[in-house]
Design a protein around this motif. Structure first.
Motif, PDB file in Angstrom:
ATOM      1  N   ARG A  32      21.081  50.547 146.313  1.00  0.00           N
ATOM      2  CA  ARG A  32      20.214  51.173 147.149  1.00  0.00           C
ATOM      3  C   ARG A  32      18.874  51.524 146.570  1.00  0.00           C
ATOM      4  N   SER A  33      18.939  51.462 145.222  1.00  0.00           N
ATOM      5  CA  SER A  33      17.671  51.984 144.479  1.00  0.00           C
ATOM      6  C   SER A  33      17.495  51.168 143.099  1.00  0.00           C
ATOM      7  N   SER A  34      16.350  51.221 142.510  1.00  0.00           N
ATOM      8  CA  SER A  34      16.296  50.525 141.205  1.00  0.00           C
ATOM      9  C   SER A  34      17.252  51.145 140.350  1.00  0.00           C
ATOM     10  N   LYS A  35      17.341  52.467 140.302  1.00  0.00           N
ATOM     11  CA  LYS A  35      18.396  53.028 139.399  1.00  0.00           C
ATOM     12  C   LYS A  35      19.532  52.486 139.598  1.00  0.00           C
ATOM     13  N   GLU A  36      20.056  52.626 140.890  1.00  0.00           N
ATOM     14  CA  GLU A  36      21.424  52.062 140.899  1.00  0.00           C
ATOM     15  C   GLU A  36      21.485  50.850 140.677  1.00  0.00           C
ATOM     16  N   GLY A  37      20.572  49.765 140.806  1.00  0.00           N
ATOM     17  CA  GLY A  37      20.576  48.477 140.302  1.00  0.00           C
ATOM     18  C   GLY A  37      20.804  48.334 138.768  1.00  0.00           C
ATOM     19  N   GLN A  38      20.138  49.207 138.228  1.00  0.00           N
ATOM     20  CA  GLN A  38      20.395  49.213 136.771  1.00  0.00           C
ATOM     21  C   GLN A  38      21.913  49.786 136.427  1.00  0.00           C
ATOM     22  N   TYR A  39      22.502  50.557 137.060  1.00  0.00           N
ATOM     23  CA  TYR A  39      23.719  50.945 136.941  1.00  0.00           C
ATOM     24  C   TYR A  39      24.737  49.684 137.068  1.00  0.00           C
ATOM     25  N   TYR A  40      24.559  48.858 138.220  1.00  0.00           N
ATOM     26  CA  TYR A  40      25.181  47.715 138.523  1.00  0.00           C
ATOM     27  C   TYR A  40      25.055  46.504 137.212  1.00  0.00           C
TER      28      TYR A  40
END
Lengths: 250, 798
Positions: free
Chosen positions: B398-406
């Motif tokens: 949903r967000s860039s931050k979440e993208g980094q988590y994945y």
């Protein structure tokens, strides 16, 4: 031009189980007409318009735009509509000109025709000053103007505006509404959703009052005021919603 | 149909957009261009600096050095030039002897610094002497006595004190020659020369000490140099001793093995490259895809432009392709820039080293044109795979931050796999299975190719499976990315806090006839976890045949069938639908039985032919099976454990719960494929994973076409039973019948002759073709199109 019949959209929600965001609504809108969807936040306006713009697929029912079914011919539908909502932002790292030009090309416009159209649009929407300004540097009003230009660049017969004035100051909101009124004069079929009564009274030829995914009433402002014997739309709106809630609790 | 004009438009827009983003530009282009030169040259300069700077060493007790005809340690105020590998290095150690310092103080020549140094070193010397004395005392005390404790504390205190003094003295090293060193040395030499019997006892006298601080880089370097100097001096002293005793000077080196290094210079170069390039290629192509993918996926959602894109006339696959090509361009560019930057830095460093006459390390030379060709050829599918994978994950976020988590776990996993491949001794020629494993195949192939002069077999033959499989994975990932882009749930996911209680309530409340896709996945994960647990639980247990059979039963029932049955009861409303408990047509039962019989010889044959491709099973795994087969366990007991139980339990889980859940996507073929992969992975041993995946496809097809679990059970029962009979009785049968056209023996295993294989092949192909096409006369699911979901959604029981 737009034909919606018994349209439903449901999705699963952890808290509430199955939710019907749009629950069997039907309406028609014609060229040269502004059809208003009036409803509170969360009434299902955005979902309904997203289905018309083919971003969402309907769960059941029929929706036709410019003679094409949104479920079976989504690409054809997208070619014939212009869609603008609070969720259709503009690109930060593109200038106003580049953005509108890019969408014009995506719509398959011929290059010379596109350049002429861009000049015309930038003139009428008074955007020549921000031609080479990046999206990230623009004010909200300017962003909205670029959005409108993007929406109408390919001169579509159907236009869908989902709360186009939300978050705008009075001056900009007025300019946007004037632009929409101007488009109606050109014979476009326009759907306009809002939760602001004044805009409806001023702009819309016919309206549908929508609440919890259902259409509670439909007609011209005058017809509705007469039918419910209220002096203005705000009162009509409250009456209808109270009546519906009373029915639900009963 | 994909409109390539749209793809091109989107590609150029996204490319331009990324090029205007300073963060991405920095990470992808500027960073690698600065990183290597900065790091490389910086490190080199530092090293040169520390190596070339002369370091100060105090030589305490120089008056005790042997004089006369003994090889000198100090000459002209420096360590003797002969004690350095390169005589010029002598100037790098600035020596201050005790006598020189003392002379200065006696002559009252004004040099405050030296005066202070003299006094400080004196104190250090005293502290060290005291420490040695205490250490000797400590050695005589019992380790846990109170006195030993006190001594240890005292020694620690002396160490700290000496350390402080050493830092104060501002010297890099201190060499202490013990009192009477020369005398002792001479005495021992004399005794040896005269062949006195007690010489060995007399040789125990105080030795010189090097005081240094290894936490200080300069002091550490000085120590290494001093050690070298004293070692060489020791050699000279020894030589002198042997000479004066009229003994051969190489007396102390009775073996002195000589080594011959056959490595050519270019091989040493290619060794470095063959490790660095694959690692860099893999990691940089992922890093290069990482940031643009996040920006193009999650970033677009964050900036509110996702919907703007979705309402343009370009179709979703066109949008994804445009974005994918952009990400891939950045991935490829990053790798190439990194390689170029690193290569140039390497060359520059090598020339610097040459110029400064530093110890020669294998100079990195540019790889040949052929090598560059290979790098680019392998880079393209690899970049494609990472790009589409990153894009799919970034779209889900949903967000860039979440993208980094994945994406971070992906980066870590890739890093681990690459390091394993590149720095272990693995070679593709020995472990061919790795050629089809993502990342590993590319890393190993490139490593092998860059070291081609050293490897044994022709490696380019592996290019086909490596490139093929990598392309296949990238297509899969791209397909997944497109699916993500088509999914409303993914595009309009709301930021909702995950609430376990709510979720469980939702599961139990909004039940449907068959399980959902995610429930099927969870069921599989549960089975795998239980399986791992049961393996670790059974490890090391005594394994008699009886015990093994009991373990097989328990595994089938507790690990495989129970989770599926439990989840079926709890999470679905129709066990009949979920587990397909329906009576099939007799024709379908016959088809399943015939297929099982036909696939038995065929699968034995392909497993035999493919055996070299897979890693050999360790004896610890083969032996129990053989023991089980040759045991005296009765046939019905063995067959019920190895054929009947799996036929029921595995079918309930994989063709029952899991396949029903996977079919809810509405894509039956995808569901069959995924369920067969799950079925394959459950078998864990590579050979069996492969075979079970293929059989899983057949079973999935039977399940879908018959809409009943029974034909699947029958297939599974017959197939496993035939395999058991073959393993247990095959050899005897072969001995009885001898090699005929129908059977043959290969390495103790019974295989079938070509007539059997031909007939089986014809039968299997015909039946499978009809199954796929749905043209069997008893095909019960005929009227049900393959692309429709089994149960339409929306039937929730509120």
């Amino acid at each position: 031009m737009i034909h919606v019949q018994n349209l439903t959209k449901s999705f699963a929600d952890l808290r509430r189980g199955e939710v019907h965001a749009v629950d069997g609504i039907s309406f028609d809108a014609h060229p040269g007409e502004i059809f208003g969807l009036l409803g509170p936040n969360g009434a299902g306006k955005t979902t309904c318009l997203r289905i018309l713009s083919t971003v969402l697929r309907p769960t059941s029912g029929l929706a036709e735009v410019a003679g094409y079914d949104v479920a079976t011919h989504p690409a054809k539908v997208r070619e014939h509509i212009g869609f603008m909502s609070g969720n259709t932002g503009i690109y930060d790292r593109m200038t106003a000109w580049e953005l509108v030009e890019y969408f014009g090309r995506l719509y398959g416009m011929e290059e010379d025709q596109l350049q002429a159209r861009l000049e015309e649009l930038f003139e009428t929407l008074q955007m020549n000053e921000i031609r080479d300004m990046l999206g990230s540097k623009m004010s909200t009003g300017n962003r909205q103007r670029v959005s409108i230009a993007r929406t109408i660049v390919h001169d579509p017969p159907v236009l869908i505006f989902d709360e186009p004035t939300s978050g705008l100051d009075v001056l900009v909101a007025r300019a946007v509404l004037n632009t929409i009124a101007g488009l109606k004069e050109q014979g476009k079929c326009i759907i306009f959703s809002t939760h602001i009564m004044r805009e409806v009274e001023k702009l819309c030829d016919r309206i549908a009052i929508i609440h919890k995914g259902r259409i509670l009433a439909m007609g011209t402002v005058k017809e509705l005021e007469e039918k419910y014997q209220e002096p203005d739309m705000e009162e009509v709106f409250f009456d209808l919603i109270q009546e519906y809630e009373a029915q639900l609790t009963a | 149909m994909v409109n390539w004009k749209n793809v091109r438009l989107i590609f150029f827009r996204e490319l331009g957009d990324q090029l205007r983003d300073r963060r991405t530009l920095f990470m992808i282009i500027v960073f690698p261009l600065l990183l290597y030169p900065g790091l490389g040259i910086g490190m080199l300069e530092l090293r040169l600096l520390s190596f070339e700077q002369p370091q100060t060493v105090v030589l305490w007790g120089d008056q005790y050095l042997p004089g006369g005809d003994y090889p000198p340690l100090v000459q002209d105020g420096r360590f003797a030039k002969s004690l350095f590998r390169r005589p010029d290095d002598a100037s790098n150690l600035h020596v201050l002897t005790e006598s020189a310092l003392k002379q200065e103080t006696d002559d009252s020549e004004v040099n405050d610094q030296h005066l202070e140094l003299y006094q400080t070193v004196r104190k250090i010397n005293a502290a060290v002497a005291e420490r040695d004395k205490l250490s000797a005392e400590l050695a005589e005390q019992p380790a846990d006595s109170e006195q030993a404790e006190q001594l240890r504390a005292r020694i620690g205190e002396l160490d700290r004190q000496a350390g402080r003094l050493f830092n104060q003295a501002k010297i890099e090293g201190l060499v202490i020659i013990p009192r009477g060193f020369a005398r002792e040395l001479k005495e021992v030499n004399r005794q040896i020369a005269e062949r006195v019997d007690s010489a060995s006892a007399e040789a125990d006298y105080p030795r010189p000490q090097i005081i240094h601080n290894s936490a200080d880089e300069k002091s550490h370097i000085t120590f290494i140099r001093l050690e070298g100097v004293l070692d060489r001096w020791e050699d000279e002293i020894l030589e002198h001793r042997l000479q004066s005793a009229h003994l051969p000077t190489n007396l102390h080196r009775p073996v002195q093995a000589q080594s011959t290094d056959l490595a050519l210079e270019e091989q040493l170069n290619s060794k470095i490259w063959s490790q660095l390039f694959p690692a860099l290629l893999v990691i940089m192509s992922l890093t290069g895809a990482f940031y643009p993918a996040i920006d193009l996926g999650a970033g677009e959602k964050e900036r509110g432009t996702m919907e703007t894109m979705l309402i343009c006339p370009a179709s979703r696959p066109e949008i994804v392709l445009g974005k994918f090509l952009t990400v891939m361009t950045f991935s490829v560019t990053t790798v190439l820039l990194n390689l170029i930057s690193m290569g140039l830095t390497g060359l520059y460093m090598a020339s610097m080293m040459d110029a400064r006459n530093l110890a020669k390390m294998p100079a990195p030379a540019f790889p040949s044109l052929v090598d560059i060709g290979w790098i680019i050829l392998l880079l393209i599918p690899l970049a494609a795979m990472f790009s589409s994978l990153c894009l799919a994950l970034a779209t889900f976020a949903r967000s860039s931050k979440e993208g980094q988590y994945y994406l971070t776990p992906l980066l870590m996993a890739t890093l681990g796999m690459t390091m394993f491949c590149v720095f272990s001794g693995f070679e593709l020629t020995e472990h061919q299975m790795f050629s089809v494993i993502p990342v590993c195949g590319v890393a190993l192939l490139l490593k092998g190719l860059l070291m081609s002069s050293l490897s044994s077999g022709p490696l380019y033959v592996y290019a086909i499976p490596v490139l093929g499989s990598t392309l296949f994975y990238s297509f899969l990932a791209l397909y997944w990315a497109i699916e993500q882009f088509k999914s409303e749930d993914v595009l309009f996911r709301e930021a909702e806090r995950f609430d376990l209680k709510l979720w469980i309530r939702h599961l139990l409340r909004d039940k449907e006839a068959t399980p959902s896709f995610s429930e099927a996945v969870i069921c599989f994960v549960l089975i795998m976890m239980l399986q791992f647990a049961s393996i670790s639980a059974s490890a090391g247990a005594d394994s008699s045949a009886e015990w093994m059979i009991r373990a097989l039963f328990i595994t089938q029932i507790a690990v495989i069938a129970s989770p599926a049955l439990f989840m079926g009861v709890m999470l679905t409303t129709s066990l009949v639908e979920t587990f397909k408990i329906k009576w099939p047509s007799w024709g379908m039962l016959g088809t399943a039985a015939l297929l099982a019989a036909a696939l038995h010889p065929l699968s034995l044959e392909w497993m035999y032919q493919l055996a070299p491709f897979f890693p050999e099973l360790p004896a610890s795994m083969q032996e129990p099976i053989q023991r089980l087969m040759s045991s005296k366990v009765s046939w019905w007991y063995l067959l019920s454990a190895m054929a009947l139980a799996p036929a029921i339990c595995e079918e309930l889980a994989f063709r029952g719960f899991i396949l029903s859940g996977l079919r809810r996507t509405g894509r039956t073929w995808l569901a069959i494929g995924l369920s067969s992969l799950a079925f394959g992975f459950m078998h864990m041993i590579p050979q069996q994973v492969f075979n079970a995946t293929i059989l899983g496809l057949v079973l999935g097809m039977i399940a879908v076409r018959s809409n009943s679990l029974l034909p699947c059970c029958l297939f599974h029962l017959i197939y496993n039973a035939l395999a058991v009979v073959n393993q247990r009785q095959g050899q005897q049968l072969q001995e009885l019948l001898g090699n005929t056209a129908l059977i043959r023996s290969e390495g103790g295993q019974l295989l079938y002759g070509w007539p059997v294989l031909l007939v089986a092949g014809l039968v299997a192909v015909t039946l499978l073709w009809k199954l796929v096409k749905g043209t069997l006369p008893w095909n019960s699911a005929r009227q049900q199109p393959m692309s429709k979901p089994l149960i339409t959604t929306g039937a929730g029981g509120n």
